[in-house]
Design a protein around this motif. Sequence first.
Motif, PDB file in Angstrom:
ATOM      1  N   LEU A  24     -33.567  15.154  -2.176  1.00  0.00           N
ATOM      2  CA  LEU A  24     -34.498  14.545  -1.278  1.00  0.00           C
ATOM      3  C   LEU A  24     -35.868  14.641  -2.111  1.00  0.00           C
ATOM      4  N   LEU A  25     -36.267  16.036  -2.377  1.00  0.00           N
ATOM      5  CA  LEU A  25     -37.495  16.170  -3.030  1.00  0.00           C
ATOM      6  C   LEU A  25     -37.819  15.568  -4.504  1.00  0.00           C
ATOM      7  N   ALA A  26     -36.640  15.339  -5.202  1.00  0.00           N
ATOM      8  CA  ALA A  26     -36.580  14.812  -6.444  1.00  0.00           C
ATOM      9  C   ALA A  26     -36.688  13.234  -6.104  1.00  0.00           C
ATOM     10  N   SER A  27     -36.161  12.723  -5.299  1.00  0.00           N
ATOM     11  CA  SER A  27     -36.222  11.243  -4.778  1.00  0.00           C
ATOM     12  C   SER A  27     -37.753  10.972  -4.368  1.00  0.00           C
ATOM     13  N   ASN A  28     -38.333  12.082  -4.006  1.00  0.00           N
ATOM     14  CA  ASN A  28     -39.664  11.794  -3.676  1.00  0.00           C
ATOM     15  C   ASN A  28     -40.717  12.095  -4.653  1.00  0.00           C
ATOM     16  N   ASN A  29     -40.224  11.939  -5.852  1.00  0.00           N
ATOM     17  CA  ASN A  29     -41.186  12.481  -7.027  1.00  0.00           C
ATOM     18  C   ASN A  29     -41.696  13.852  -6.931  1.00  0.00           C
ATOM     19  N   GLU A  30     -40.919  14.690  -6.326  1.00  0.00           N
ATOM     20  CA  GLU A  30     -41.516  16.011  -6.229  1.00  0.00           C
ATOM     21  C   GLU A  30     -40.289  16.958  -7.021  1.00  0.00           C
ATOM     22  N   ILE A  31     -40.865  18.144  -7.678  1.00  0.00           N
ATOM     23  CA  ILE A  31     -40.094  18.782  -8.431  1.00  0.00           C
ATOM     24  C   ILE A  31     -39.357  19.954  -7.629  1.00  0.00           C
ATOM     25  N   PRO A  32     -38.167  19.749  -7.425  1.00  0.00           N
ATOM     26  CA  PRO A  32     -37.570  21.005  -6.500  1.00  0.00           C
ATOM     27  C   PRO A  32     -37.733  22.443  -7.086  1.00  0.00           C
ATOM     28  N   GLU A  33     -37.989  23.420  -6.088  1.00  0.00           N
ATOM     29  CA  GLU A  33     -38.327  24.564  -6.620  1.00  0.00           C
ATOM     30  C   GLU A  33     -37.276  25.349  -7.488  1.00  0.00           C
ATOM     31  N   ARG A  34     -35.952  24.949  -7.008  1.00  0.00           N
ATOM     32  CA  ARG A  34     -34.736  25.650  -7.463  1.00  0.00           C
ATOM     33  C   ARG A  34     -34.731  25.204  -9.082  1.00  0.00           C
ATOM     34  N   TRP A  35     -35.078  23.781  -9.317  1.00  0.00           N
ATOM     35  CA  TRP A  35     -35.023  23.314 -10.838  1.00  0.00           C
ATOM     36  C   TRP A  35     -36.053  24.068 -11.662  1.00  0.00           C
ATOM     37  N   LEU A  36     -37.248  24.144 -10.915  1.00  0.00           N
ATOM     38  CA  LEU A  36     -38.354  24.903 -11.567  1.00  0.00           C
ATOM     39  C   LEU A  36     -37.910  26.557 -12.006  1.00  0.00           C
TER      40      LEU A  36
ATOM     41  N   ILE B  65     -32.022   9.933 -11.319  1.00  0.00           N
ATOM     42  CA  ILE B  65     -33.485  10.279 -10.493  1.00  0.00           C
ATOM     43  C   ILE B  65     -34.438  10.514 -11.693  1.00  0.00           C
ATOM     44  N   ALA B  66     -35.674  10.025 -11.239  1.00  0.00           N
ATOM     45  CA  ALA B  66     -36.662  10.331 -12.225  1.00  0.00           C
ATOM     46  C   ALA B  66     -37.912  10.943 -11.337  1.00  0.00           C
ATOM     47  N   PHE B  67     -38.396  11.849 -11.957  1.00  0.00           N
ATOM     48  CA  PHE B  67     -39.380  12.587 -10.951  1.00  0.00           C
ATOM     49  C   PHE B  67     -40.428  13.513 -11.938  1.00  0.00           C
ATOM     50  N   SER B  68     -41.852  13.076 -11.714  1.00  0.00           N
ATOM     51  CA  SER B  68     -42.487  13.767 -12.716  1.00  0.00           C
ATOM     52  C   SER B  68     -42.205  13.648 -14.247  1.00  0.00           C
ATOM     53  N   ASP B  69     -41.911  12.319 -14.533  1.00  0.00           N
ATOM     54  CA  ASP B  69     -41.495  11.892 -16.034  1.00  0.00           C
ATOM     55  C   ASP B  69     -40.404  12.620 -16.417  1.00  0.00           C
ATOM     56  N   ILE B  70     -39.424  13.022 -15.706  1.00  0.00           N
ATOM     57  CA  ILE B  70     -38.237  13.668 -15.904  1.00  0.00           C
ATOM     58  C   ILE B  70     -37.103  12.911 -15.357  1.00  0.00           C
TER      59      ILE B  70
END
Length: 379
Positions: free
Chosen positions: A361-373, A325-330
Motif C-alpha cells: 500500500l505504501l509503495a502504491s502511494n509513492n512512499e518508500i516502505p520502511e522494510r524496503w529501506l 510498482i514504481a515509487f520514488s523513481d524505483i
Amino acid sequence: MADFSHLQDFLNPISKDYLNDDQEYDAFQVGGIIDAYQANHIPDIDSADIILLGVGEERGSDSGKTGTNGPDMIRRELYRLYNWHRDIKLADVGNLRSGAFLADAYAAMKAVVGDLIQANKTVIILGGSHDLTYAQYKAYASQQLIIEATVADALIDLKEDSTIRSERFLMDILTEQPNYLRHYNHLGFQSYFVHPRMLETLDKLRFDCYRLGRIRENMEEAEPVLRHSDLFSLDINIIRHTDAPANHLSPNGFSGEEGCLLARYAGMSSRLTSFGIYGYRAEKDKENLTARQISQMIWYFMDGRAVKNKEALLEHRDAFWEFHIAFSDIDTVFLKSKKTGRWWMQLPDREFVPCAYNDYLLASNNEIPERWLRHQERF
C-alpha cells in the motif's frame, strides 16, 4: 540423517504413562500420535518433520536450578491436545541430561540441535531459562551456517556487566567472533524495561526492534519477520501475566491469542528450523495455565507448518499475483500468493524478500516502505 544412538548420550527418555496418569491417549491426540523416546522405544527421527526437545536447564538464570520438570509439565498439556494435521510427523527425543556445569548443558544442547537441523528437521525446544538461546545459536555457528535470528522478549538481554547469563546472553551472541549472524530482530520489547542506549546500539548495527505496541496494532507486521528467520527464540514473559501466570515480569504483554498467532507465523516460515520457548517456571504456574498456553502455541506452530507445506515456490509464478510498482523513481515488483495471501517485494538486486500488505500500500502511494529501506541499508 541424525544418529539417534549418538544423541542418546545426551538425552533422558520420557514416560507417556507418567504424563497421562497411566491413561491411554486417544489415537487423534498428540500423545497418541507422537513418536517419543521412552525407556522401551527409540523414535524414528528420520521420518519426523518436527522434533521436540526438553531442556529444563536454569543455571543461567536467577533461579540457578540444574534441571526442572518444566518441559514435562508442558508435554502434559500438549499431549492431550488433538492433532488436526496427521501429515506432519512428530517426534520427541526426550529431555537433555544436566551436565556438571552450565557450559556442559550448552555443549550438549548445541550438539543435539545441531545434528537435528543438519538432518533438515525443525526443532521445538521446551526450555529452561532464556540464555539457552546462546546454545540454540551455537548449533548453527558450529556448522558455519549464517542465519537470521528473531527473539521475542519483553526485555533486551544485553546487560554486559551482569553475572546472570540470562540477562546478557545477547551480548555473547552479537559480539562472538567469528560471527554467523546475518541479521537480528527483536519482537515485543516493553520500552519502560529497556535502556534507550540499548536500542540506539542495535539500530546502529541495522538490527530491527519492534515495540510491543507497534506489533499489537498490526500483528501482521511480525509475519514477514518470522518468515525470513532461521532461529526463533521466545521468552514467555512476552505474554501478559493474566494469560501466563508464570510470567511475573509484567501485567502487560501479548494476549494468549496473540502469542499463538506469533507461533503460527513461525510455523509458516519455510526457513525456520528451530523454535525455542524459554522462561517457563513451573513452580510459579497457577493451575498449569502457562503450560497450557505454551502447549497451545506449539499446536499453532504445527498449524502454521501445515500452511507452509501448501505454499508454492517463488519460481512458480503461476501461483502468485504479480504487481509492478514504481515509487520514488524505483521500479519494483510485489508478489502475492494465491494460496496463502502472503506478500513478497523485490529489491534492486532482484532478490524477493517477505513483506506485508501495508508495504505494498505504501509503495502504491509513492512512499518508500520502511522494510524496503532497512533491507537496503543492510546491503
